[in-house]
Design a protein around this motif. Sequence first.
Motif, PDB file in Angstrom:
ATOM      1  N   ALA A 145       0.609  -1.168  -0.131  1.00  0.00           N
ATOM      2  CA  ALA A 145       0.149  -0.243  -0.675  1.00  0.00           C
ATOM      3  C   ALA A 145       0.675   1.286   0.371  1.00  0.00           C
ATOM      4  O   ALA A 145       2.177   1.297   0.435  1.00  0.00           O
ATOM      5  CB  ALA A 145      -1.049  -0.425   0.907  1.00  0.00           C
ATOM      6  N   ILE A 146       0.733   2.142  -0.126  1.00  0.00           N
ATOM      7  CA  ILE A 146       1.441   3.257  -0.497  1.00  0.00           C
ATOM      8  C   ILE A 146       0.106   4.983   0.382  1.00  0.00           C
ATOM      9  O   ILE A 146      -1.044   4.654   0.560  1.00  0.00           O
ATOM     10  CB  ILE A 146       1.202   4.003  -2.004  1.00  0.00           C
ATOM     11  CG1 ILE A 146       1.932   3.189  -2.459  1.00  0.00           C
ATOM     12  CG2 ILE A 146       1.842   4.991  -2.606  1.00  0.00           C
ATOM     13  CD1 ILE A 146       1.536   3.376  -4.310  1.00  0.00           C
ATOM     14  N   ILE A 147       0.847   5.523   1.302  1.00  0.00           N
ATOM     15  CA  ILE A 147       0.736   6.167   1.938  1.00  0.00           C
ATOM     16  C   ILE A 147       1.353   7.453   1.436  1.00  0.00           C
ATOM     17  O   ILE A 147       2.546   7.914   1.557  1.00  0.00           O
ATOM     18  CB  ILE A 147       1.004   6.488   3.434  1.00  0.00           C
ATOM     19  CG1 ILE A 147       0.315   4.652   3.927  1.00  0.00           C
ATOM     20  CG2 ILE A 147       0.645   7.107   4.277  1.00  0.00           C
ATOM     21  CD1 ILE A 147       0.391   4.488   5.521  1.00  0.00           C
ATOM     22  N   LEU A 148       0.523   8.606   0.940  1.00  0.00           N
ATOM     23  CA  LEU A 148       0.967   9.913   0.868  1.00  0.00           C
ATOM     24  C   LEU A 148       0.874  10.609   1.656  1.00  0.00           C
ATOM     25  O   LEU A 148      -0.314  10.473   2.648  1.00  0.00           O
ATOM     26  CB  LEU A 148      -0.259  10.495  -0.399  1.00  0.00           C
ATOM     27  CG  LEU A 148      -0.511   9.693  -2.146  1.00  0.00           C
ATOM     28  CD1 LEU A 148      -1.144  10.057  -2.623  1.00  0.00           C
ATOM     29  CD2 LEU A 148       1.280   9.195  -2.729  1.00  0.00           C
ATOM     30  N   VAL A 149       1.614  11.318   1.611  1.00  0.00           N
ATOM     31  CA  VAL A 149       1.814  12.851   3.524  1.00  0.00           C
ATOM     32  C   VAL A 149       1.401  14.043   2.547  1.00  0.00           C
ATOM     33  O   VAL A 149       2.788  14.102   1.224  1.00  0.00           O
ATOM     34  CB  VAL A 149       2.755  11.944   3.816  1.00  0.00           C
ATOM     35  CG1 VAL A 149       2.882  13.186   4.914  1.00  0.00           C
ATOM     36  CG2 VAL A 149       2.715  10.701   4.653  1.00  0.00           C
ATOM     37  N   PHE A 150       1.138  14.924   2.639  1.00  0.00           N
ATOM     38  CA  PHE A 150       1.268  16.152   2.004  1.00  0.00           C
ATOM     39  C   PHE A 150       1.364  16.997   3.472  1.00  0.00           C
ATOM     40  O   PHE A 150       0.135  17.049   4.191  1.00  0.00           O
ATOM     41  CB  PHE A 150       0.142  16.012   1.313  1.00  0.00           C
ATOM     42  CG  PHE A 150       0.021  15.467   0.193  1.00  0.00           C
ATOM     43  CD1 PHE A 150       1.260  15.636  -1.136  1.00  0.00           C
ATOM     44  CD2 PHE A 150      -0.922  14.741  -0.708  1.00  0.00           C
ATOM     45  CE1 PHE A 150       0.686  14.891  -2.285  1.00  0.00           C
ATOM     46  CE2 PHE A 150      -1.105  14.166  -1.452  1.00  0.00           C
ATOM     47  CZ  PHE A 150       0.461  14.059  -2.498  1.00  0.00           C
ATOM     48  N   SER A 151       1.214  18.783   3.235  1.00  0.00           N
ATOM     49  CA  SER A 151       1.470  19.271   4.569  1.00  0.00           C
ATOM     50  C   SER A 151       0.281  20.190   4.121  1.00  0.00           C
ATOM     51  O   SER A 151       0.216  21.030   3.144  1.00  0.00           O
ATOM     52  CB  SER A 151       3.065  19.983   4.473  1.00  0.00           C
ATOM     53  OG  SER A 151       2.862  20.904   5.327  1.00  0.00           O
ATOM     54  N   LEU A 152      -0.243  21.005   4.961  1.00  0.00           N
ATOM     55  CA  LEU A 152      -1.267  22.061   5.103  1.00  0.00           C
ATOM     56  C   LEU A 152      -0.746  22.999   4.856  1.00  0.00           C
ATOM     57  O   LEU A 152      -1.355  23.790   4.422  1.00  0.00           O
ATOM     58  CB  LEU A 152      -2.193  21.471   6.094  1.00  0.00           C
ATOM     59  CG  LEU A 152      -3.145  20.363   6.063  1.00  0.00           C
ATOM     60  CD1 LEU A 152      -4.204  19.505   7.347  1.00  0.00           C
ATOM     61  CD2 LEU A 152      -4.064  20.307   4.449  1.00  0.00           C
ATOM     62  N   ASP A 153       0.554  22.968   5.307  1.00  0.00           N
ATOM     63  CA  ASP A 153       0.921  24.650   5.055  1.00  0.00           C
ATOM     64  C   ASP A 153       1.980  25.519   3.058  1.00  0.00           C
ATOM     65  O   ASP A 153       2.320  26.358   3.326  1.00  0.00           O
ATOM     66  CB  ASP A 153       1.834  25.171   6.191  1.00  0.00           C
ATOM     67  CG  ASP A 153       3.490  24.057   6.008  1.00  0.00           C
ATOM     68  OD1 ASP A 153       3.333  22.842   4.941  1.00  0.00           O
ATOM     69  OD2 ASP A 153       4.487  24.204   6.527  1.00  0.00           O
ATOM     70  N   ASP A 154       1.072  23.781   2.679  1.00  0.00           N
ATOM     71  CA  ASP A 154       1.728  23.879   1.303  1.00  0.00           C
ATOM     72  C   ASP A 154       0.431  25.661   0.915  1.00  0.00           C
ATOM     73  O   ASP A 154      -0.550  24.664   0.682  1.00  0.00           O
ATOM     74  CB  ASP A 154       1.324  23.100   0.568  1.00  0.00           C
ATOM     75  CG  ASP A 154       2.211  22.896  -1.113  1.00  0.00           C
ATOM     76  OD1 ASP A 154       2.471  24.367  -1.467  1.00  0.00           O
ATOM     77  OD2 ASP A 154       2.598  22.040  -1.532  1.00  0.00           O
ATOM     78  N   PRO A 155       1.073  26.314  -0.179  1.00  0.00           N
ATOM     79  CA  PRO A 155       0.279  27.490  -0.865  1.00  0.00           C
ATOM     80  C   PRO A 155      -0.491  27.116  -1.864  1.00  0.00           C
ATOM     81  O   PRO A 155      -1.491  27.518  -3.064  1.00  0.00           O
ATOM     82  CB  PRO A 155       1.109  28.620  -0.800  1.00  0.00           C
ATOM     83  CG  PRO A 155       2.886  28.429  -1.189  1.00  0.00           C
ATOM     84  CD  PRO A 155       2.667  27.335   0.009  1.00  0.00           C
TER      85      PRO A 155
END
Length: 389
Positions: free
Chosen positions: A159-169
């Motif tokens: 499985a793949i878990i994509l991680v993104f940051s909520l401070d990315d404009p």
Amino acid sequence: MPANLPPEAKAKLAKYSDARSVEEKIQALEEFISAVPKHKGTENLLLWARKRLAELREELEEKRKKRVGGGPSFFVEKSGAGQAVLIGPPNSGKSSILAALTNAKPEVADYPFTTRMPRAGMLPYEDIQFQIVDTPPLLPGSGSSVNNRVLGLARNADAIILVFSLDDPNLVETIDAVVREVEDRGIVITRRRGLARIMKSREVTGVRIEGPGRLTDATEDDVRRLLSQYRIYNAIVYIEGDVSLDDVESAVYINLVRKPALAILNKADLPGAREAAEPAVKRLGEIGIDTIVASALKGDGLGEVAPRLFRMLDIVRVYTKQPNKEPDKEPLVLHRGSTVMDVAKHIHKDLVRRFKYARVWGKSVKYPGQRVGPEHVVEDGDIVEIHVR
């Protein structure tokens, strides 16, 4: 999609498909690239070929280093009930997620590229564990060797878990770029209109179409004629969704794999993060990726990761027991739809040969200790007692 490839190029592609060793695949791809005419219709095909060639060269170098003991390996051996790989852009907080979920202690810092090699930890869920693997940052569109290695890990994972940051404009644009980078390597994580896979087999006579999908612009005979141009005469073409002849042709050269995916929108503790999450959650929902809004710093939302993984991987836990004894505390982990005979295969091959019947306790039977045959499908939590001749 390939457009009117000359016979020489198709023969070279068939040679690549038939190649067994990495060295043979590299040579075949180099010959294929030189034989493909350069025009608008072959741009995507050549892009795939060059990316795949770079991946194979990386793989060859990795094997060479392993033989001579030249440094750590990028490969992570699987452990636990399933392996999930964390993928994301720089500063998304993947290492913090790994530290918050597992017993691993990766280096965590506020600057990019802190993680240079994969790092694994174990995430407990009831009586099983999942292996979570942190990876170096993915740089969409860069063509970097690190991308090749990270996506190689992703292709091998469960499985793949994509991680993104909520401070990315530019969060929605970042999501699209990362997803595109993953899927450009033949790893399908979104809800696609159609998906075709070609499984060549000597045990199959002719070309068979299987799966829940349908051909939209071609007949089965059209598919057979197309594949014969690539010297594929005995294969199963498995289709999902609405599949075109172009989709089938692309499956000749791109070995598509479907991986369940989950997205974590990290840093929900920051001011304004919840508002920033709304368009990102909407976009991920549109492409069919489940989402958790979380904070690695405070642990918010991360309690959902393990149960979501359990559902995504579509697995069941089965507890075996010997007659007149208590069930084993450690379960066998099997794919949903597995049978009593699959349970026997996991225990010992002699049980398959000498199988007589089984008794089952659990949700898959009408009453406790019901006697069943080898094709009985087990469910999560079942207890299985196998009797032999």
